[in-house]
Design an enzyme around this catalytic site. Structure first.
Site, PDB file in Angstrom:
ATOM      1  N   GLY A 164      76.577  60.290 -23.563  1.00  0.00           N
ATOM      2  CA  GLY A 164      77.847  60.726 -22.984  1.00  0.00           C
ATOM      3  C   GLY A 164      77.866  62.187 -22.573  1.00  0.00           C
ATOM      4  O   GLY A 164      78.421  62.530 -21.531  1.00  0.00           O
ATOM      5  N   GLN A 215      84.908  56.754 -25.300  1.00  0.00           N
ATOM      6  CA  GLN A 215      85.631  56.135 -26.419  1.00  0.00           C
ATOM      7  C   GLN A 215      86.296  54.819 -26.038  1.00  0.00           C
ATOM      8  O   GLN A 215      86.818  54.133 -26.906  1.00  0.00           O
ATOM      9  CB  GLN A 215      86.693  57.094 -26.982  1.00  0.00           C
ATOM     10  CG  GLN A 215      86.105  58.266 -27.754  1.00  0.00           C
ATOM     11  CD  GLN A 215      85.416  57.860 -29.063  1.00  0.00           C
ATOM     12  OE1 GLN A 215      85.665  56.789 -29.612  1.00  0.00           O
ATOM     13  NE2 GLN A 215      84.551  58.719 -29.567  1.00  0.00           N
ATOM     14  N   SER A 267      78.628  55.890 -23.468  1.00  0.00           N
ATOM     15  CA  SER A 267      77.528  56.239 -24.376  1.00  0.00           C
ATOM     16  C   SER A 267      77.215  55.057 -25.301  1.00  0.00           C
ATOM     17  O   SER A 267      78.118  54.525 -25.960  1.00  0.00           O
ATOM     18  CB  SER A 267      77.957  57.448 -25.216  1.00  0.00           C
ATOM     19  OG  SER A 267      77.027  57.693 -26.226  1.00  0.00           O
ATOM     20  N   HIS A 288      75.799  54.573 -28.250  1.00  0.00           N
ATOM     21  CA  HIS A 288      75.991  54.514 -29.713  1.00  0.00           C
ATOM     22  C   HIS A 288      77.448  54.376 -30.133  1.00  0.00           C
ATOM     23  O   HIS A 288      77.742  54.228 -31.317  1.00  0.00           O
ATOM     24  CB  HIS A 288      75.328  55.713 -30.404  1.00  0.00           C
ATOM     25  CG  HIS A 288      75.985  57.041 -30.170  1.00  0.00           C
ATOM     26  ND1 HIS A 288      76.663  57.700 -31.148  1.00  0.00           N
ATOM     27  CD2 HIS A 288      76.038  57.837 -29.082  1.00  0.00           C
ATOM     28  CE1 HIS A 288      77.100  58.867 -30.684  1.00  0.00           C
ATOM     29  NE2 HIS A 288      76.730  58.969 -29.426  1.00  0.00           N
ATOM     30  N   THR A 303      61.094  60.063 -17.787  1.00  0.00           N
ATOM     31  CA  THR A 303      60.739  58.640 -17.837  1.00  0.00           C
ATOM     32  C   THR A 303      61.909  57.850 -18.406  1.00  0.00           C
ATOM     33  O   THR A 303      62.491  58.231 -19.430  1.00  0.00           O
ATOM     34  CB  THR A 303      59.485  58.453 -18.722  1.00  0.00           C
ATOM     35  OG1 THR A 303      58.455  59.281 -18.174  1.00  0.00           O
ATOM     36  CG2 THR A 303      59.030  57.015 -18.764  1.00  0.00           C
ATOM     37  N   CYS A 307      81.238  67.145 -32.954  1.00  0.00           N
ATOM     38  CA  CYS A 307      80.764  68.434 -32.418  1.00  0.00           C
ATOM     39  C   CYS A 307      81.410  69.613 -33.131  1.00  0.00           C
ATOM     40  O   CYS A 307      80.903  70.719 -33.079  1.00  0.00           O
ATOM     41  CB  CYS A 307      81.107  68.550 -30.945  1.00  0.00           C
ATOM     42  SG  CYS A 307      80.464  67.208 -30.004  1.00  0.00           S
TER      43      CYS A 307
HETATM   44  C1  LIG Z   1      84.962  61.278 -25.717  1.00  0.00           C
HETATM   45  C2  LIG Z   1      83.504  61.581 -25.911  1.00  0.00           C
HETATM   46  N1  LIG Z   1      82.797  62.023 -24.864  1.00  0.00           N
HETATM   47  C3  LIG Z   1      81.482  62.299 -24.972  1.00  0.00           C
HETATM   48  C4  LIG Z   1      80.821  62.162 -26.179  1.00  0.00           C
HETATM   49  C5  LIG Z   1      79.370  62.498 -26.263  1.00  0.00           C
HETATM   50  O1  LIG Z   1      78.579  61.355 -26.283  1.00  0.00           O
HETATM   51  P1  LIG Z   1      77.053  61.461 -26.787  1.00  0.00           P
HETATM   52  O2  LIG Z   1      77.078  61.580 -28.260  1.00  0.00           O
HETATM   53  O3  LIG Z   1      76.427  60.195 -26.312  1.00  0.00           O
HETATM   54  O4  LIG Z   1      76.463  62.636 -26.097  1.00  0.00           O
HETATM   55  C6  LIG Z   1      81.537  61.730 -27.303  1.00  0.00           C
HETATM   56  C7  LIG Z   1      80.869  61.624 -28.628  1.00  0.00           C
HETATM   57  O5  LIG Z   1      81.434  61.960 -29.641  1.00  0.00           O
HETATM   58  C8  LIG Z   1      82.908  61.428 -27.164  1.00  0.00           C
HETATM   59  O6  LIG Z   1      83.641  61.005 -28.194  1.00  0.00           O
END
Ligand SMILES: Cc1ncc(COP(=O)(O)O)c(C=O)c1O
Length: 384
Positions: free
Chosen positions: A76, A184, A204, A206, A242, A327
């Site tokens: 993401g 999300q 994303s 995961h 890759t 984060c």
């Molecule tokens: C709203 C949102 N955007 C982007 C991301 C980032 O995704 P990734 O962990 O795949 O970089 C997250 C992950 O917490 C998210 O909650």
């Protein structure tokens, strides 16, 4: 596991999800048998390329969109960065003004910070009390030099969903490009209508039981964007490196599995949320639960108790919860959603997030609720 070790019950699905078992098997199988480089011209490369293109078609189907607009990424964060860069490179409009929300994920905020240093102006809009962007404020913020709007679909901290269809109407009326971070919401709501309303979106793996380090961006194929990285050939210039075919195949499978049961999952999550709210009913006066559109995300505060302390106490009792976007952990900065709602200082640091997923049950959410009740009740002033 060590004898006597506490089993940690997981309530942090908005941060990341465990990998689906079938997706894990597919990953291993693909990595072992379909390992070619998609750019290699021999048959082993072509086999990998074929699988990659099948995955692209599957995502296009899930989004109700064209496969030409599907690009695979490392997740993401990279998706948000590259999509925003691609949109800015494609606009024919003169101007260097971007509109966003205060509650965007850091990957969007940091991209826009960088763009500010390059001469762009950025207007970040707050949320109203329901956790949504005020469309009038958005309309007000639009200037003749505005070129891009970057507003998330689902908020990772309080679980509100922004009115992207209405935002899109304003953008189209004013000739603005629209990017929406759907990290999300993919796997929780159907994104087919939204895909038609935006110029780009990111997801994303995961966050929906796929592998980490893999994601997808959709860009309206009618846009002529320029590669951010010069001379890139992979993913038609969108991203170098890759291509991670095993992870993409595993992500595609987990995406298919989850999109097949969106309604059923939504219903279950609504019920679990309700059970949790009932379990904390007796500390109603000491809690603030933020409004949400995604039932899986419960953003809340226990008045007078710092979020970090609550999170650590829950961990001690065997429950993994969070203080907001992963984060921010360890940075002592409050959740972006708190800033967007105008909650600052000590109050903002009270924020905790409980997010539900595949292994959450009525029993476990009620148990977690009881832990929060006991934490509040053991406070000398009961958090008031
Ligand atoms: C709203 C949102 N955007 C982007 C991301 C980032 O995704 P990734 O962990 O795949 O970089 C997250 C992950 O917490 C998210 O909650």
């Amino acid at each position: 596991m060590k004898k006597g070790a506490i089993i940690i019950l997981y309530f942090d699905y908005a941060a990341t999800c465990p990998l689906d078992k079938e997706a894990a098997q597919l990953y291993v199988q693909t990595a072992a048998t379909c390992f070619g480089n998609t750019s290699s011209l021999h048959d082993i490369g072509s086999q990998a390329k074929q699988l990659l293109e099948t995955c692209r078609e599957e995502f296009a189907l899930m989004l109700g969109a064209h496969k030409e607009g599907v690009y695979f990424t490392s997740g993401g964060s990279e998706g948000n960065f590259l999509a925003i860069q691609a949109l800015l490179s494609s606009t024919l409009k003169e101007g260097r003004h971007i509109i966003t929300s205060i509650a965007e994920h850091d990957s969007v905020q940091h991209t826009l910070e960088k763009l500010k240093q390059e001469g762009y102006e950025v207007t970040a809009l707050p949320f109203n009390q329901k956790g949504h962007i005020d469309l009038k404020e958005l309309e007000h913020a639009i200037r003749k030099e505005t070129v891009l709007v970057a507003i998330q679909h689902g908020n990772s901290e309080i679980g509100t969903i922004q009115p992207i269809k209405e935002i899109s109407k304003l953008c189209r009326k004013n000739d603005l490009l629209l990017h929406s971070d759907c990290v999300q919401t993919f796997g929780k709501v159907n994104l087919q209508e939204l895909t038609q309303a935006v110029d780009s979106l990111s997801i994303s793996g995961h966050k929906f039981y796929g592998p980490k380090g893999v994601g997808m961006v959709y860009i309206d194929p009618r846009l002529h964007w320029q590669p951010f990285y010069p001379n890139t050939s992979h993913e038609r210039g969108f991203r170098p490196g890759t291509v991670n075919v095993p992870a993409i195949a595993a992500m595609t499978l987990s995406a298919q599995k989850i999109t097949a049961k969106l309604k059923e999952q939504h219903h279950q999550l609504m019920q679990l949320r309700q059970h949790f709210l009932e379990a904390i009913g007796e500390i109603d006066e000491q809690t603030i639960v933020y409004p949400a559109d995604l039932p899986a995300i419960i953003g809340m505060r226990l008045k007078g108790l710092e979020g970090q302390l609550v999170m650590l106490e829950c961990n001690r009792y065997g429950y993994a919860i969070s203080t907001g976007s992963a984060c921010h952990i360890g940075q002592q900065t409050p959740a972006n959603a708190m800033a967007a709602l105008g909650v600052t200082g000590k109050a903002a640091k009270e924020f905790i997030r409980i997010s539900l997923g595949i292994d959450s049950t009525e029993e476990t959410v009620r148990q977690l609720g009881k832990v929060l009740v006991s934490l509040v009740s053991s406070q000398p002033n009961k958090g008031s």
